[in-house]
Design an enzyme around this catalytic site. Structure first.
Site, PDB file in Angstrom:
ATOM      1  N   GLY A  80       1.019  -1.093   0.255  1.00 15.74           N
ATOM      2  CA  GLY A  80      -0.116  -0.429  -0.231  1.00 15.74           C
ATOM      3  C   GLY A  80       0.730   1.117   0.330  1.00 15.74           C
ATOM      4  O   GLY A  80       1.872   1.387   0.595  1.00 15.74           O
ATOM      5  N   ARG A 135       0.719  -5.600  -5.583  1.00 22.87           N
ATOM      6  CA  ARG A 135       0.563  -6.038  -4.426  1.00 22.87           C
ATOM      7  C   ARG A 135       1.508  -7.841  -5.153  1.00 22.87           C
ATOM      8  O   ARG A 135       0.780  -9.108  -5.537  1.00 22.87           O
ATOM      9  CB  ARG A 135      -0.033  -6.560  -3.846  1.00 22.87           C
ATOM     10  CG  ARG A 135      -0.654  -5.329  -2.421  1.00 22.87           C
ATOM     11  CD  ARG A 135      -1.466  -5.190  -1.391  1.00 22.87           C
ATOM     12  NE  ARG A 135      -2.316  -4.675  -0.911  1.00 22.87           N
ATOM     13  CZ  ARG A 135      -1.405  -3.987   0.152  1.00 22.87           C
ATOM     14  NH1 ARG A 135      -0.386  -4.550   0.436  1.00 22.87           N
ATOM     15  NH2 ARG A 135      -2.356  -2.996   0.790  1.00 22.87           N
ATOM     16  N   ASP A 176       5.659  -4.860   5.571  1.00 23.44           N
ATOM     17  CA  ASP A 176       6.054  -6.308   5.793  1.00 23.44           C
ATOM     18  C   ASP A 176       5.938  -7.736   4.886  1.00 23.44           C
ATOM     19  O   ASP A 176       7.560  -8.118   4.429  1.00 23.44           O
ATOM     20  CB  ASP A 176       5.090  -7.737   7.208  1.00 23.44           C
ATOM     21  CG  ASP A 176       5.375  -6.249   7.725  1.00 23.44           C
ATOM     22  OD1 ASP A 176       6.505  -6.485   8.548  1.00 23.44           O
ATOM     23  OD2 ASP A 176       4.851  -6.979   9.201  1.00 23.44           O
ATOM     24  N   THR A 216       4.225   1.758   5.566  1.00 27.04           N
ATOM     25  CA  THR A 216       2.485   1.888   5.924  1.00 27.04           C
ATOM     26  C   THR A 216       1.811   2.443   6.568  1.00 27.04           C
ATOM     27  O   THR A 216       2.632   2.283   7.359  1.00 27.04           O
ATOM     28  CB  THR A 216       2.651  -0.214   6.003  1.00 27.04           C
ATOM     29  OG1 THR A 216       1.649  -0.434   6.326  1.00 27.04           O
ATOM     30  CG2 THR A 216       3.330   0.143   7.527  1.00 27.04           C
ATOM     31  N   ASP A 221      -0.056   2.032   8.605  1.00 30.91           N
ATOM     32  CA  ASP A 221      -1.165   0.643   9.602  1.00 30.91           C
ATOM     33  C   ASP A 221       0.102   0.676  10.452  1.00 30.91           C
ATOM     34  O   ASP A 221      -0.450   0.350  11.085  1.00 30.91           O
ATOM     35  CB  ASP A 221      -0.495  -0.900   9.067  1.00 30.91           C
ATOM     36  CG  ASP A 221      -1.851  -0.937   8.189  1.00 30.91           C
ATOM     37  OD1 ASP A 221      -2.573  -0.189   7.844  1.00 30.91           O
ATOM     38  OD2 ASP A 221      -1.937  -2.608   7.259  1.00 30.91           O
ATOM     39  N   ASP A 276       2.747  -1.129  11.686  1.00 28.57           N
ATOM     40  CA  ASP A 276       2.507  -2.454  12.103  1.00 28.57           C
ATOM     41  C   ASP A 276       4.264  -3.009  11.790  1.00 28.57           C
ATOM     42  O   ASP A 276       3.983  -4.129  12.244  1.00 28.57           O
ATOM     43  CB  ASP A 276       1.418  -3.436  11.665  1.00 28.57           C
ATOM     44  CG  ASP A 276       1.329  -3.804   9.987  1.00 28.57           C
ATOM     45  OD1 ASP A 276       2.272  -2.777   9.316  1.00 28.57           O
ATOM     46  OD2 ASP A 276       0.293  -4.284   9.679  1.00 28.57           O
ATOM     47  N   ARG A 316      -5.995  -4.444   8.670  1.00 28.76           N
ATOM     48  CA  ARG A 316      -6.424  -5.503   9.220  1.00 28.76           C
ATOM     49  C   ARG A 316      -6.223  -6.184  10.515  1.00 28.76           C
ATOM     50  O   ARG A 316      -6.568  -6.613  10.847  1.00 28.76           O
ATOM     51  CB  ARG A 316      -5.976  -6.201   7.461  1.00 28.76           C
ATOM     52  CG  ARG A 316      -6.311  -5.709   6.376  1.00 28.76           C
ATOM     53  CD  ARG A 316      -5.647  -6.349   5.126  1.00 28.76           C
ATOM     54  NE  ARG A 316      -4.293  -5.535   5.510  1.00 28.76           N
ATOM     55  CZ  ARG A 316      -3.441  -5.361   4.585  1.00 28.76           C
ATOM     56  NH1 ARG A 316      -3.535  -6.253   3.913  1.00 28.76           N
ATOM     57  NH2 ARG A 316      -2.148  -5.137   4.856  1.00 28.76           N
TER      58      ARG A 316
HETATM   59  O1  F6P Z   1      -0.911  -1.716   4.263  1.00 24.15           O
HETATM   60  C1  F6P Z   1      -2.115  -0.967   4.617  1.00 24.15           C
HETATM   61  C2  F6P Z   1      -3.235  -1.042   4.045  1.00 24.15           C
HETATM   62  O2  F6P Z   1      -4.194   0.611   3.892  1.00 24.15           O
HETATM   63  C3  F6P Z   1      -4.234  -1.309   4.752  1.00 24.15           C
HETATM   64  O3  F6P Z   1      -4.929  -1.342   6.371  1.00 24.15           O
HETATM   65  C4  F6P Z   1      -5.721  -2.084   3.913  1.00 24.15           C
HETATM   66  O4  F6P Z   1      -6.136  -3.502   4.369  1.00 24.15           O
HETATM   67  C5  F6P Z   1      -4.855  -2.015   2.821  1.00 24.15           C
HETATM   68  O5  F6P Z   1      -4.003  -1.576   2.880  1.00 24.15           O
HETATM   69  C6  F6P Z   1      -6.312  -2.409   1.655  1.00 24.15           C
HETATM   70  O6  F6P Z   1      -5.256  -2.941   0.541  1.00 24.15           O
HETATM   71  P1  F6P Z   1      -5.408  -2.496  -0.685  1.00 24.15           P
HETATM   72  O7  F6P Z   1      -6.103  -1.220  -1.222  1.00 24.15           O
HETATM   73  O8  F6P Z   1      -4.110  -3.054  -1.661  1.00 24.15           O
HETATM   74  O9  F6P Z   1      -6.923  -3.177  -1.118  1.00 24.15           O
END
Ligand code: F6P
Length: 345
Positions: free
Chosen positions: A14, A75, A106, A128, A130, A132, A174
């Site tokens: 992301g 991804r 990660d 990120t 997140d 995390d 998540r």
């Molecule tokens: O990894 C960051 C994140 O923003 C998460 O919090 C979220 O669930 C996810 O990416 C959403 O990813 P995508 O844009 O690929 O749906």
């Protein structure tokens, strides 16, 4: 002796408002060592497909405050593609890349770490929203996302009080509740629900009712998308995707909670899913500084010949830790801070 001449840089997973700020910093620092910088497009996919371009100074100029990533992101995992690792190796050699700087969370960095077992040199940058990533007090992009989510909580407050409603703000996360926790505290939410602490509907309703007793006929709940109820029969809607967890669409817990609150209390409950707004727009000053420091540090690590490691922020100190140490575990949630937030409910 350092034999690095060319650095390849990629952004995986992301994006964040501060991703471009990292790219700019890496380029500028690399230039001081006279390294050539190759931009790998769309995360690891660029090395699978050979989508790589040489970056020039004017390409990274003016991007410090621009959200998104000029390199694109995806991804994509070469380990899940037939001959993926072979293709990565071929393209690394085709574009004469001596070392990679991997910007991401990660997942992107696990790939970097696994590739180091194939003699591919690389350094990771924790990025990120997140927040995390283990052994990192802050990951780049988190502060900007918190700012956006806090602004949303502030805005929901005014309309919630006007209409005497329960307002649920669903934020990203998540597996990690950092955005929910920080924006909830900063915005003065009346209840914060995070994945790390399964919640109880009786408690949710109790908080709302106690506020009513104190004369507050509205409440703001901030919920992370991965929050789960303790009750076994309450379901979070998860739509399974193709290959891996990141192709699952999360979200939906806000609506599930809203229905349950309305059913139990009769109070009108509305939901706002903040979604990808949290990943866009301008980075905060704090994130720009983190991004700038991390980009410089990553290039220094490459220059020193320190690979298979990740840039880490411990308080205000920037350092590096072996990838293995960073990636072997989730970053633990600050449960003391979560507990502290409850005194305001
Ligand atoms: O990894 C960051 C994140 O923003 C998460 O919090 C979220 O669930 C996810 O990416 C959403 O990813 P995508 O844009 O690929 O749906």
């Amino acid at each position: 002796m350092n034999e690095i001449k060319t650095i390849g840089i990629l952004t995986g997973g992301g994006d964040t408002p501060a991703t471009n700020a990292i790219i700019r910093s890496v380029f500028v620092k690399a230039e001081t060592y006279k390294y050539k910088v190759m931009g790998i497009k769309n995360g690891w996919d660029g090395l699978v497909s050979g989508n790589v371009i040489e970056l020039k100074r004017d390409m990274v100029s003016g991007i410090l405050d621009r959200g998104g990533t000029m390199l694109g992101s995806a991804r994509v995992n070469p380990f899940k593609i037939e001959n993926g690792v072979e293709m990565v190796k071929e393209n690394i050699s085709k574009f004469s890349i001596d070392s990679i700087i991997c910007i991401g969370g990660d997942d992107a960095n696990i790939i970097m770490h696994r590739l180091s077992q194939y003699n591919i040199k690389g350094v990771g940058i924790p990025q990120t929203i997140d927040n995390d990533i283990n052994l990192n007090d802050y990951s780049i992009g988190f502060d900007s996302a918190v700012e956006i989510a806090t602004d949303a909580v502030d805005k929901l407050h005014t309309t919630a009080s006007s209409h005497h409603r329960i307002m649920i703000l669903e934020v990203m996360g998540r597996e990690a509740g950092w955005i929910a926790l920080y924006s909830g505290i900063a915005g003065g939410a009346d209840l914060i629900l995070i994945p790390e602490v399964p919640f109880d509907y009786d408690y949710v309703v109790d908080v709302i009712e106690k506020r009513r007793e104190r004369g507050k006929d509205y409440s703001i709940i901030v919920v992370a998308e991965g929050a789960k109820p303790e009750l076994k029969n309450a379901k979070v809607e998860v739509k399974p995707g193709l290959n891996n967890i990141h192709q699952m669409q999360f979200g939906g817990i806000g609506n599930v909670i809203a229905k349950e609150i309305e059913k139990r209390t009769g109070y009108e409950t509305r939901v706002t899913v903040l979604g990808h707004l949290q990943r866009g727009g301008k980075p905060t000053a704090f994130d720009r500084i983190l991004a700038t420091r991390a980009g410089i540090k990553a290039v220094e690590l490459v220059h020193e010949g320190k690979f298979d490691c990740m840039v880490c922020f411990e308080g205000n100190v920037i350092k590096s830790e072996p990838m293995e140490k960073v990636l072997c575990d989730y970053k633990p949630m600050d449960l003391d801070l979560y507990e502290m937030s409850r005194i305001f409910y």
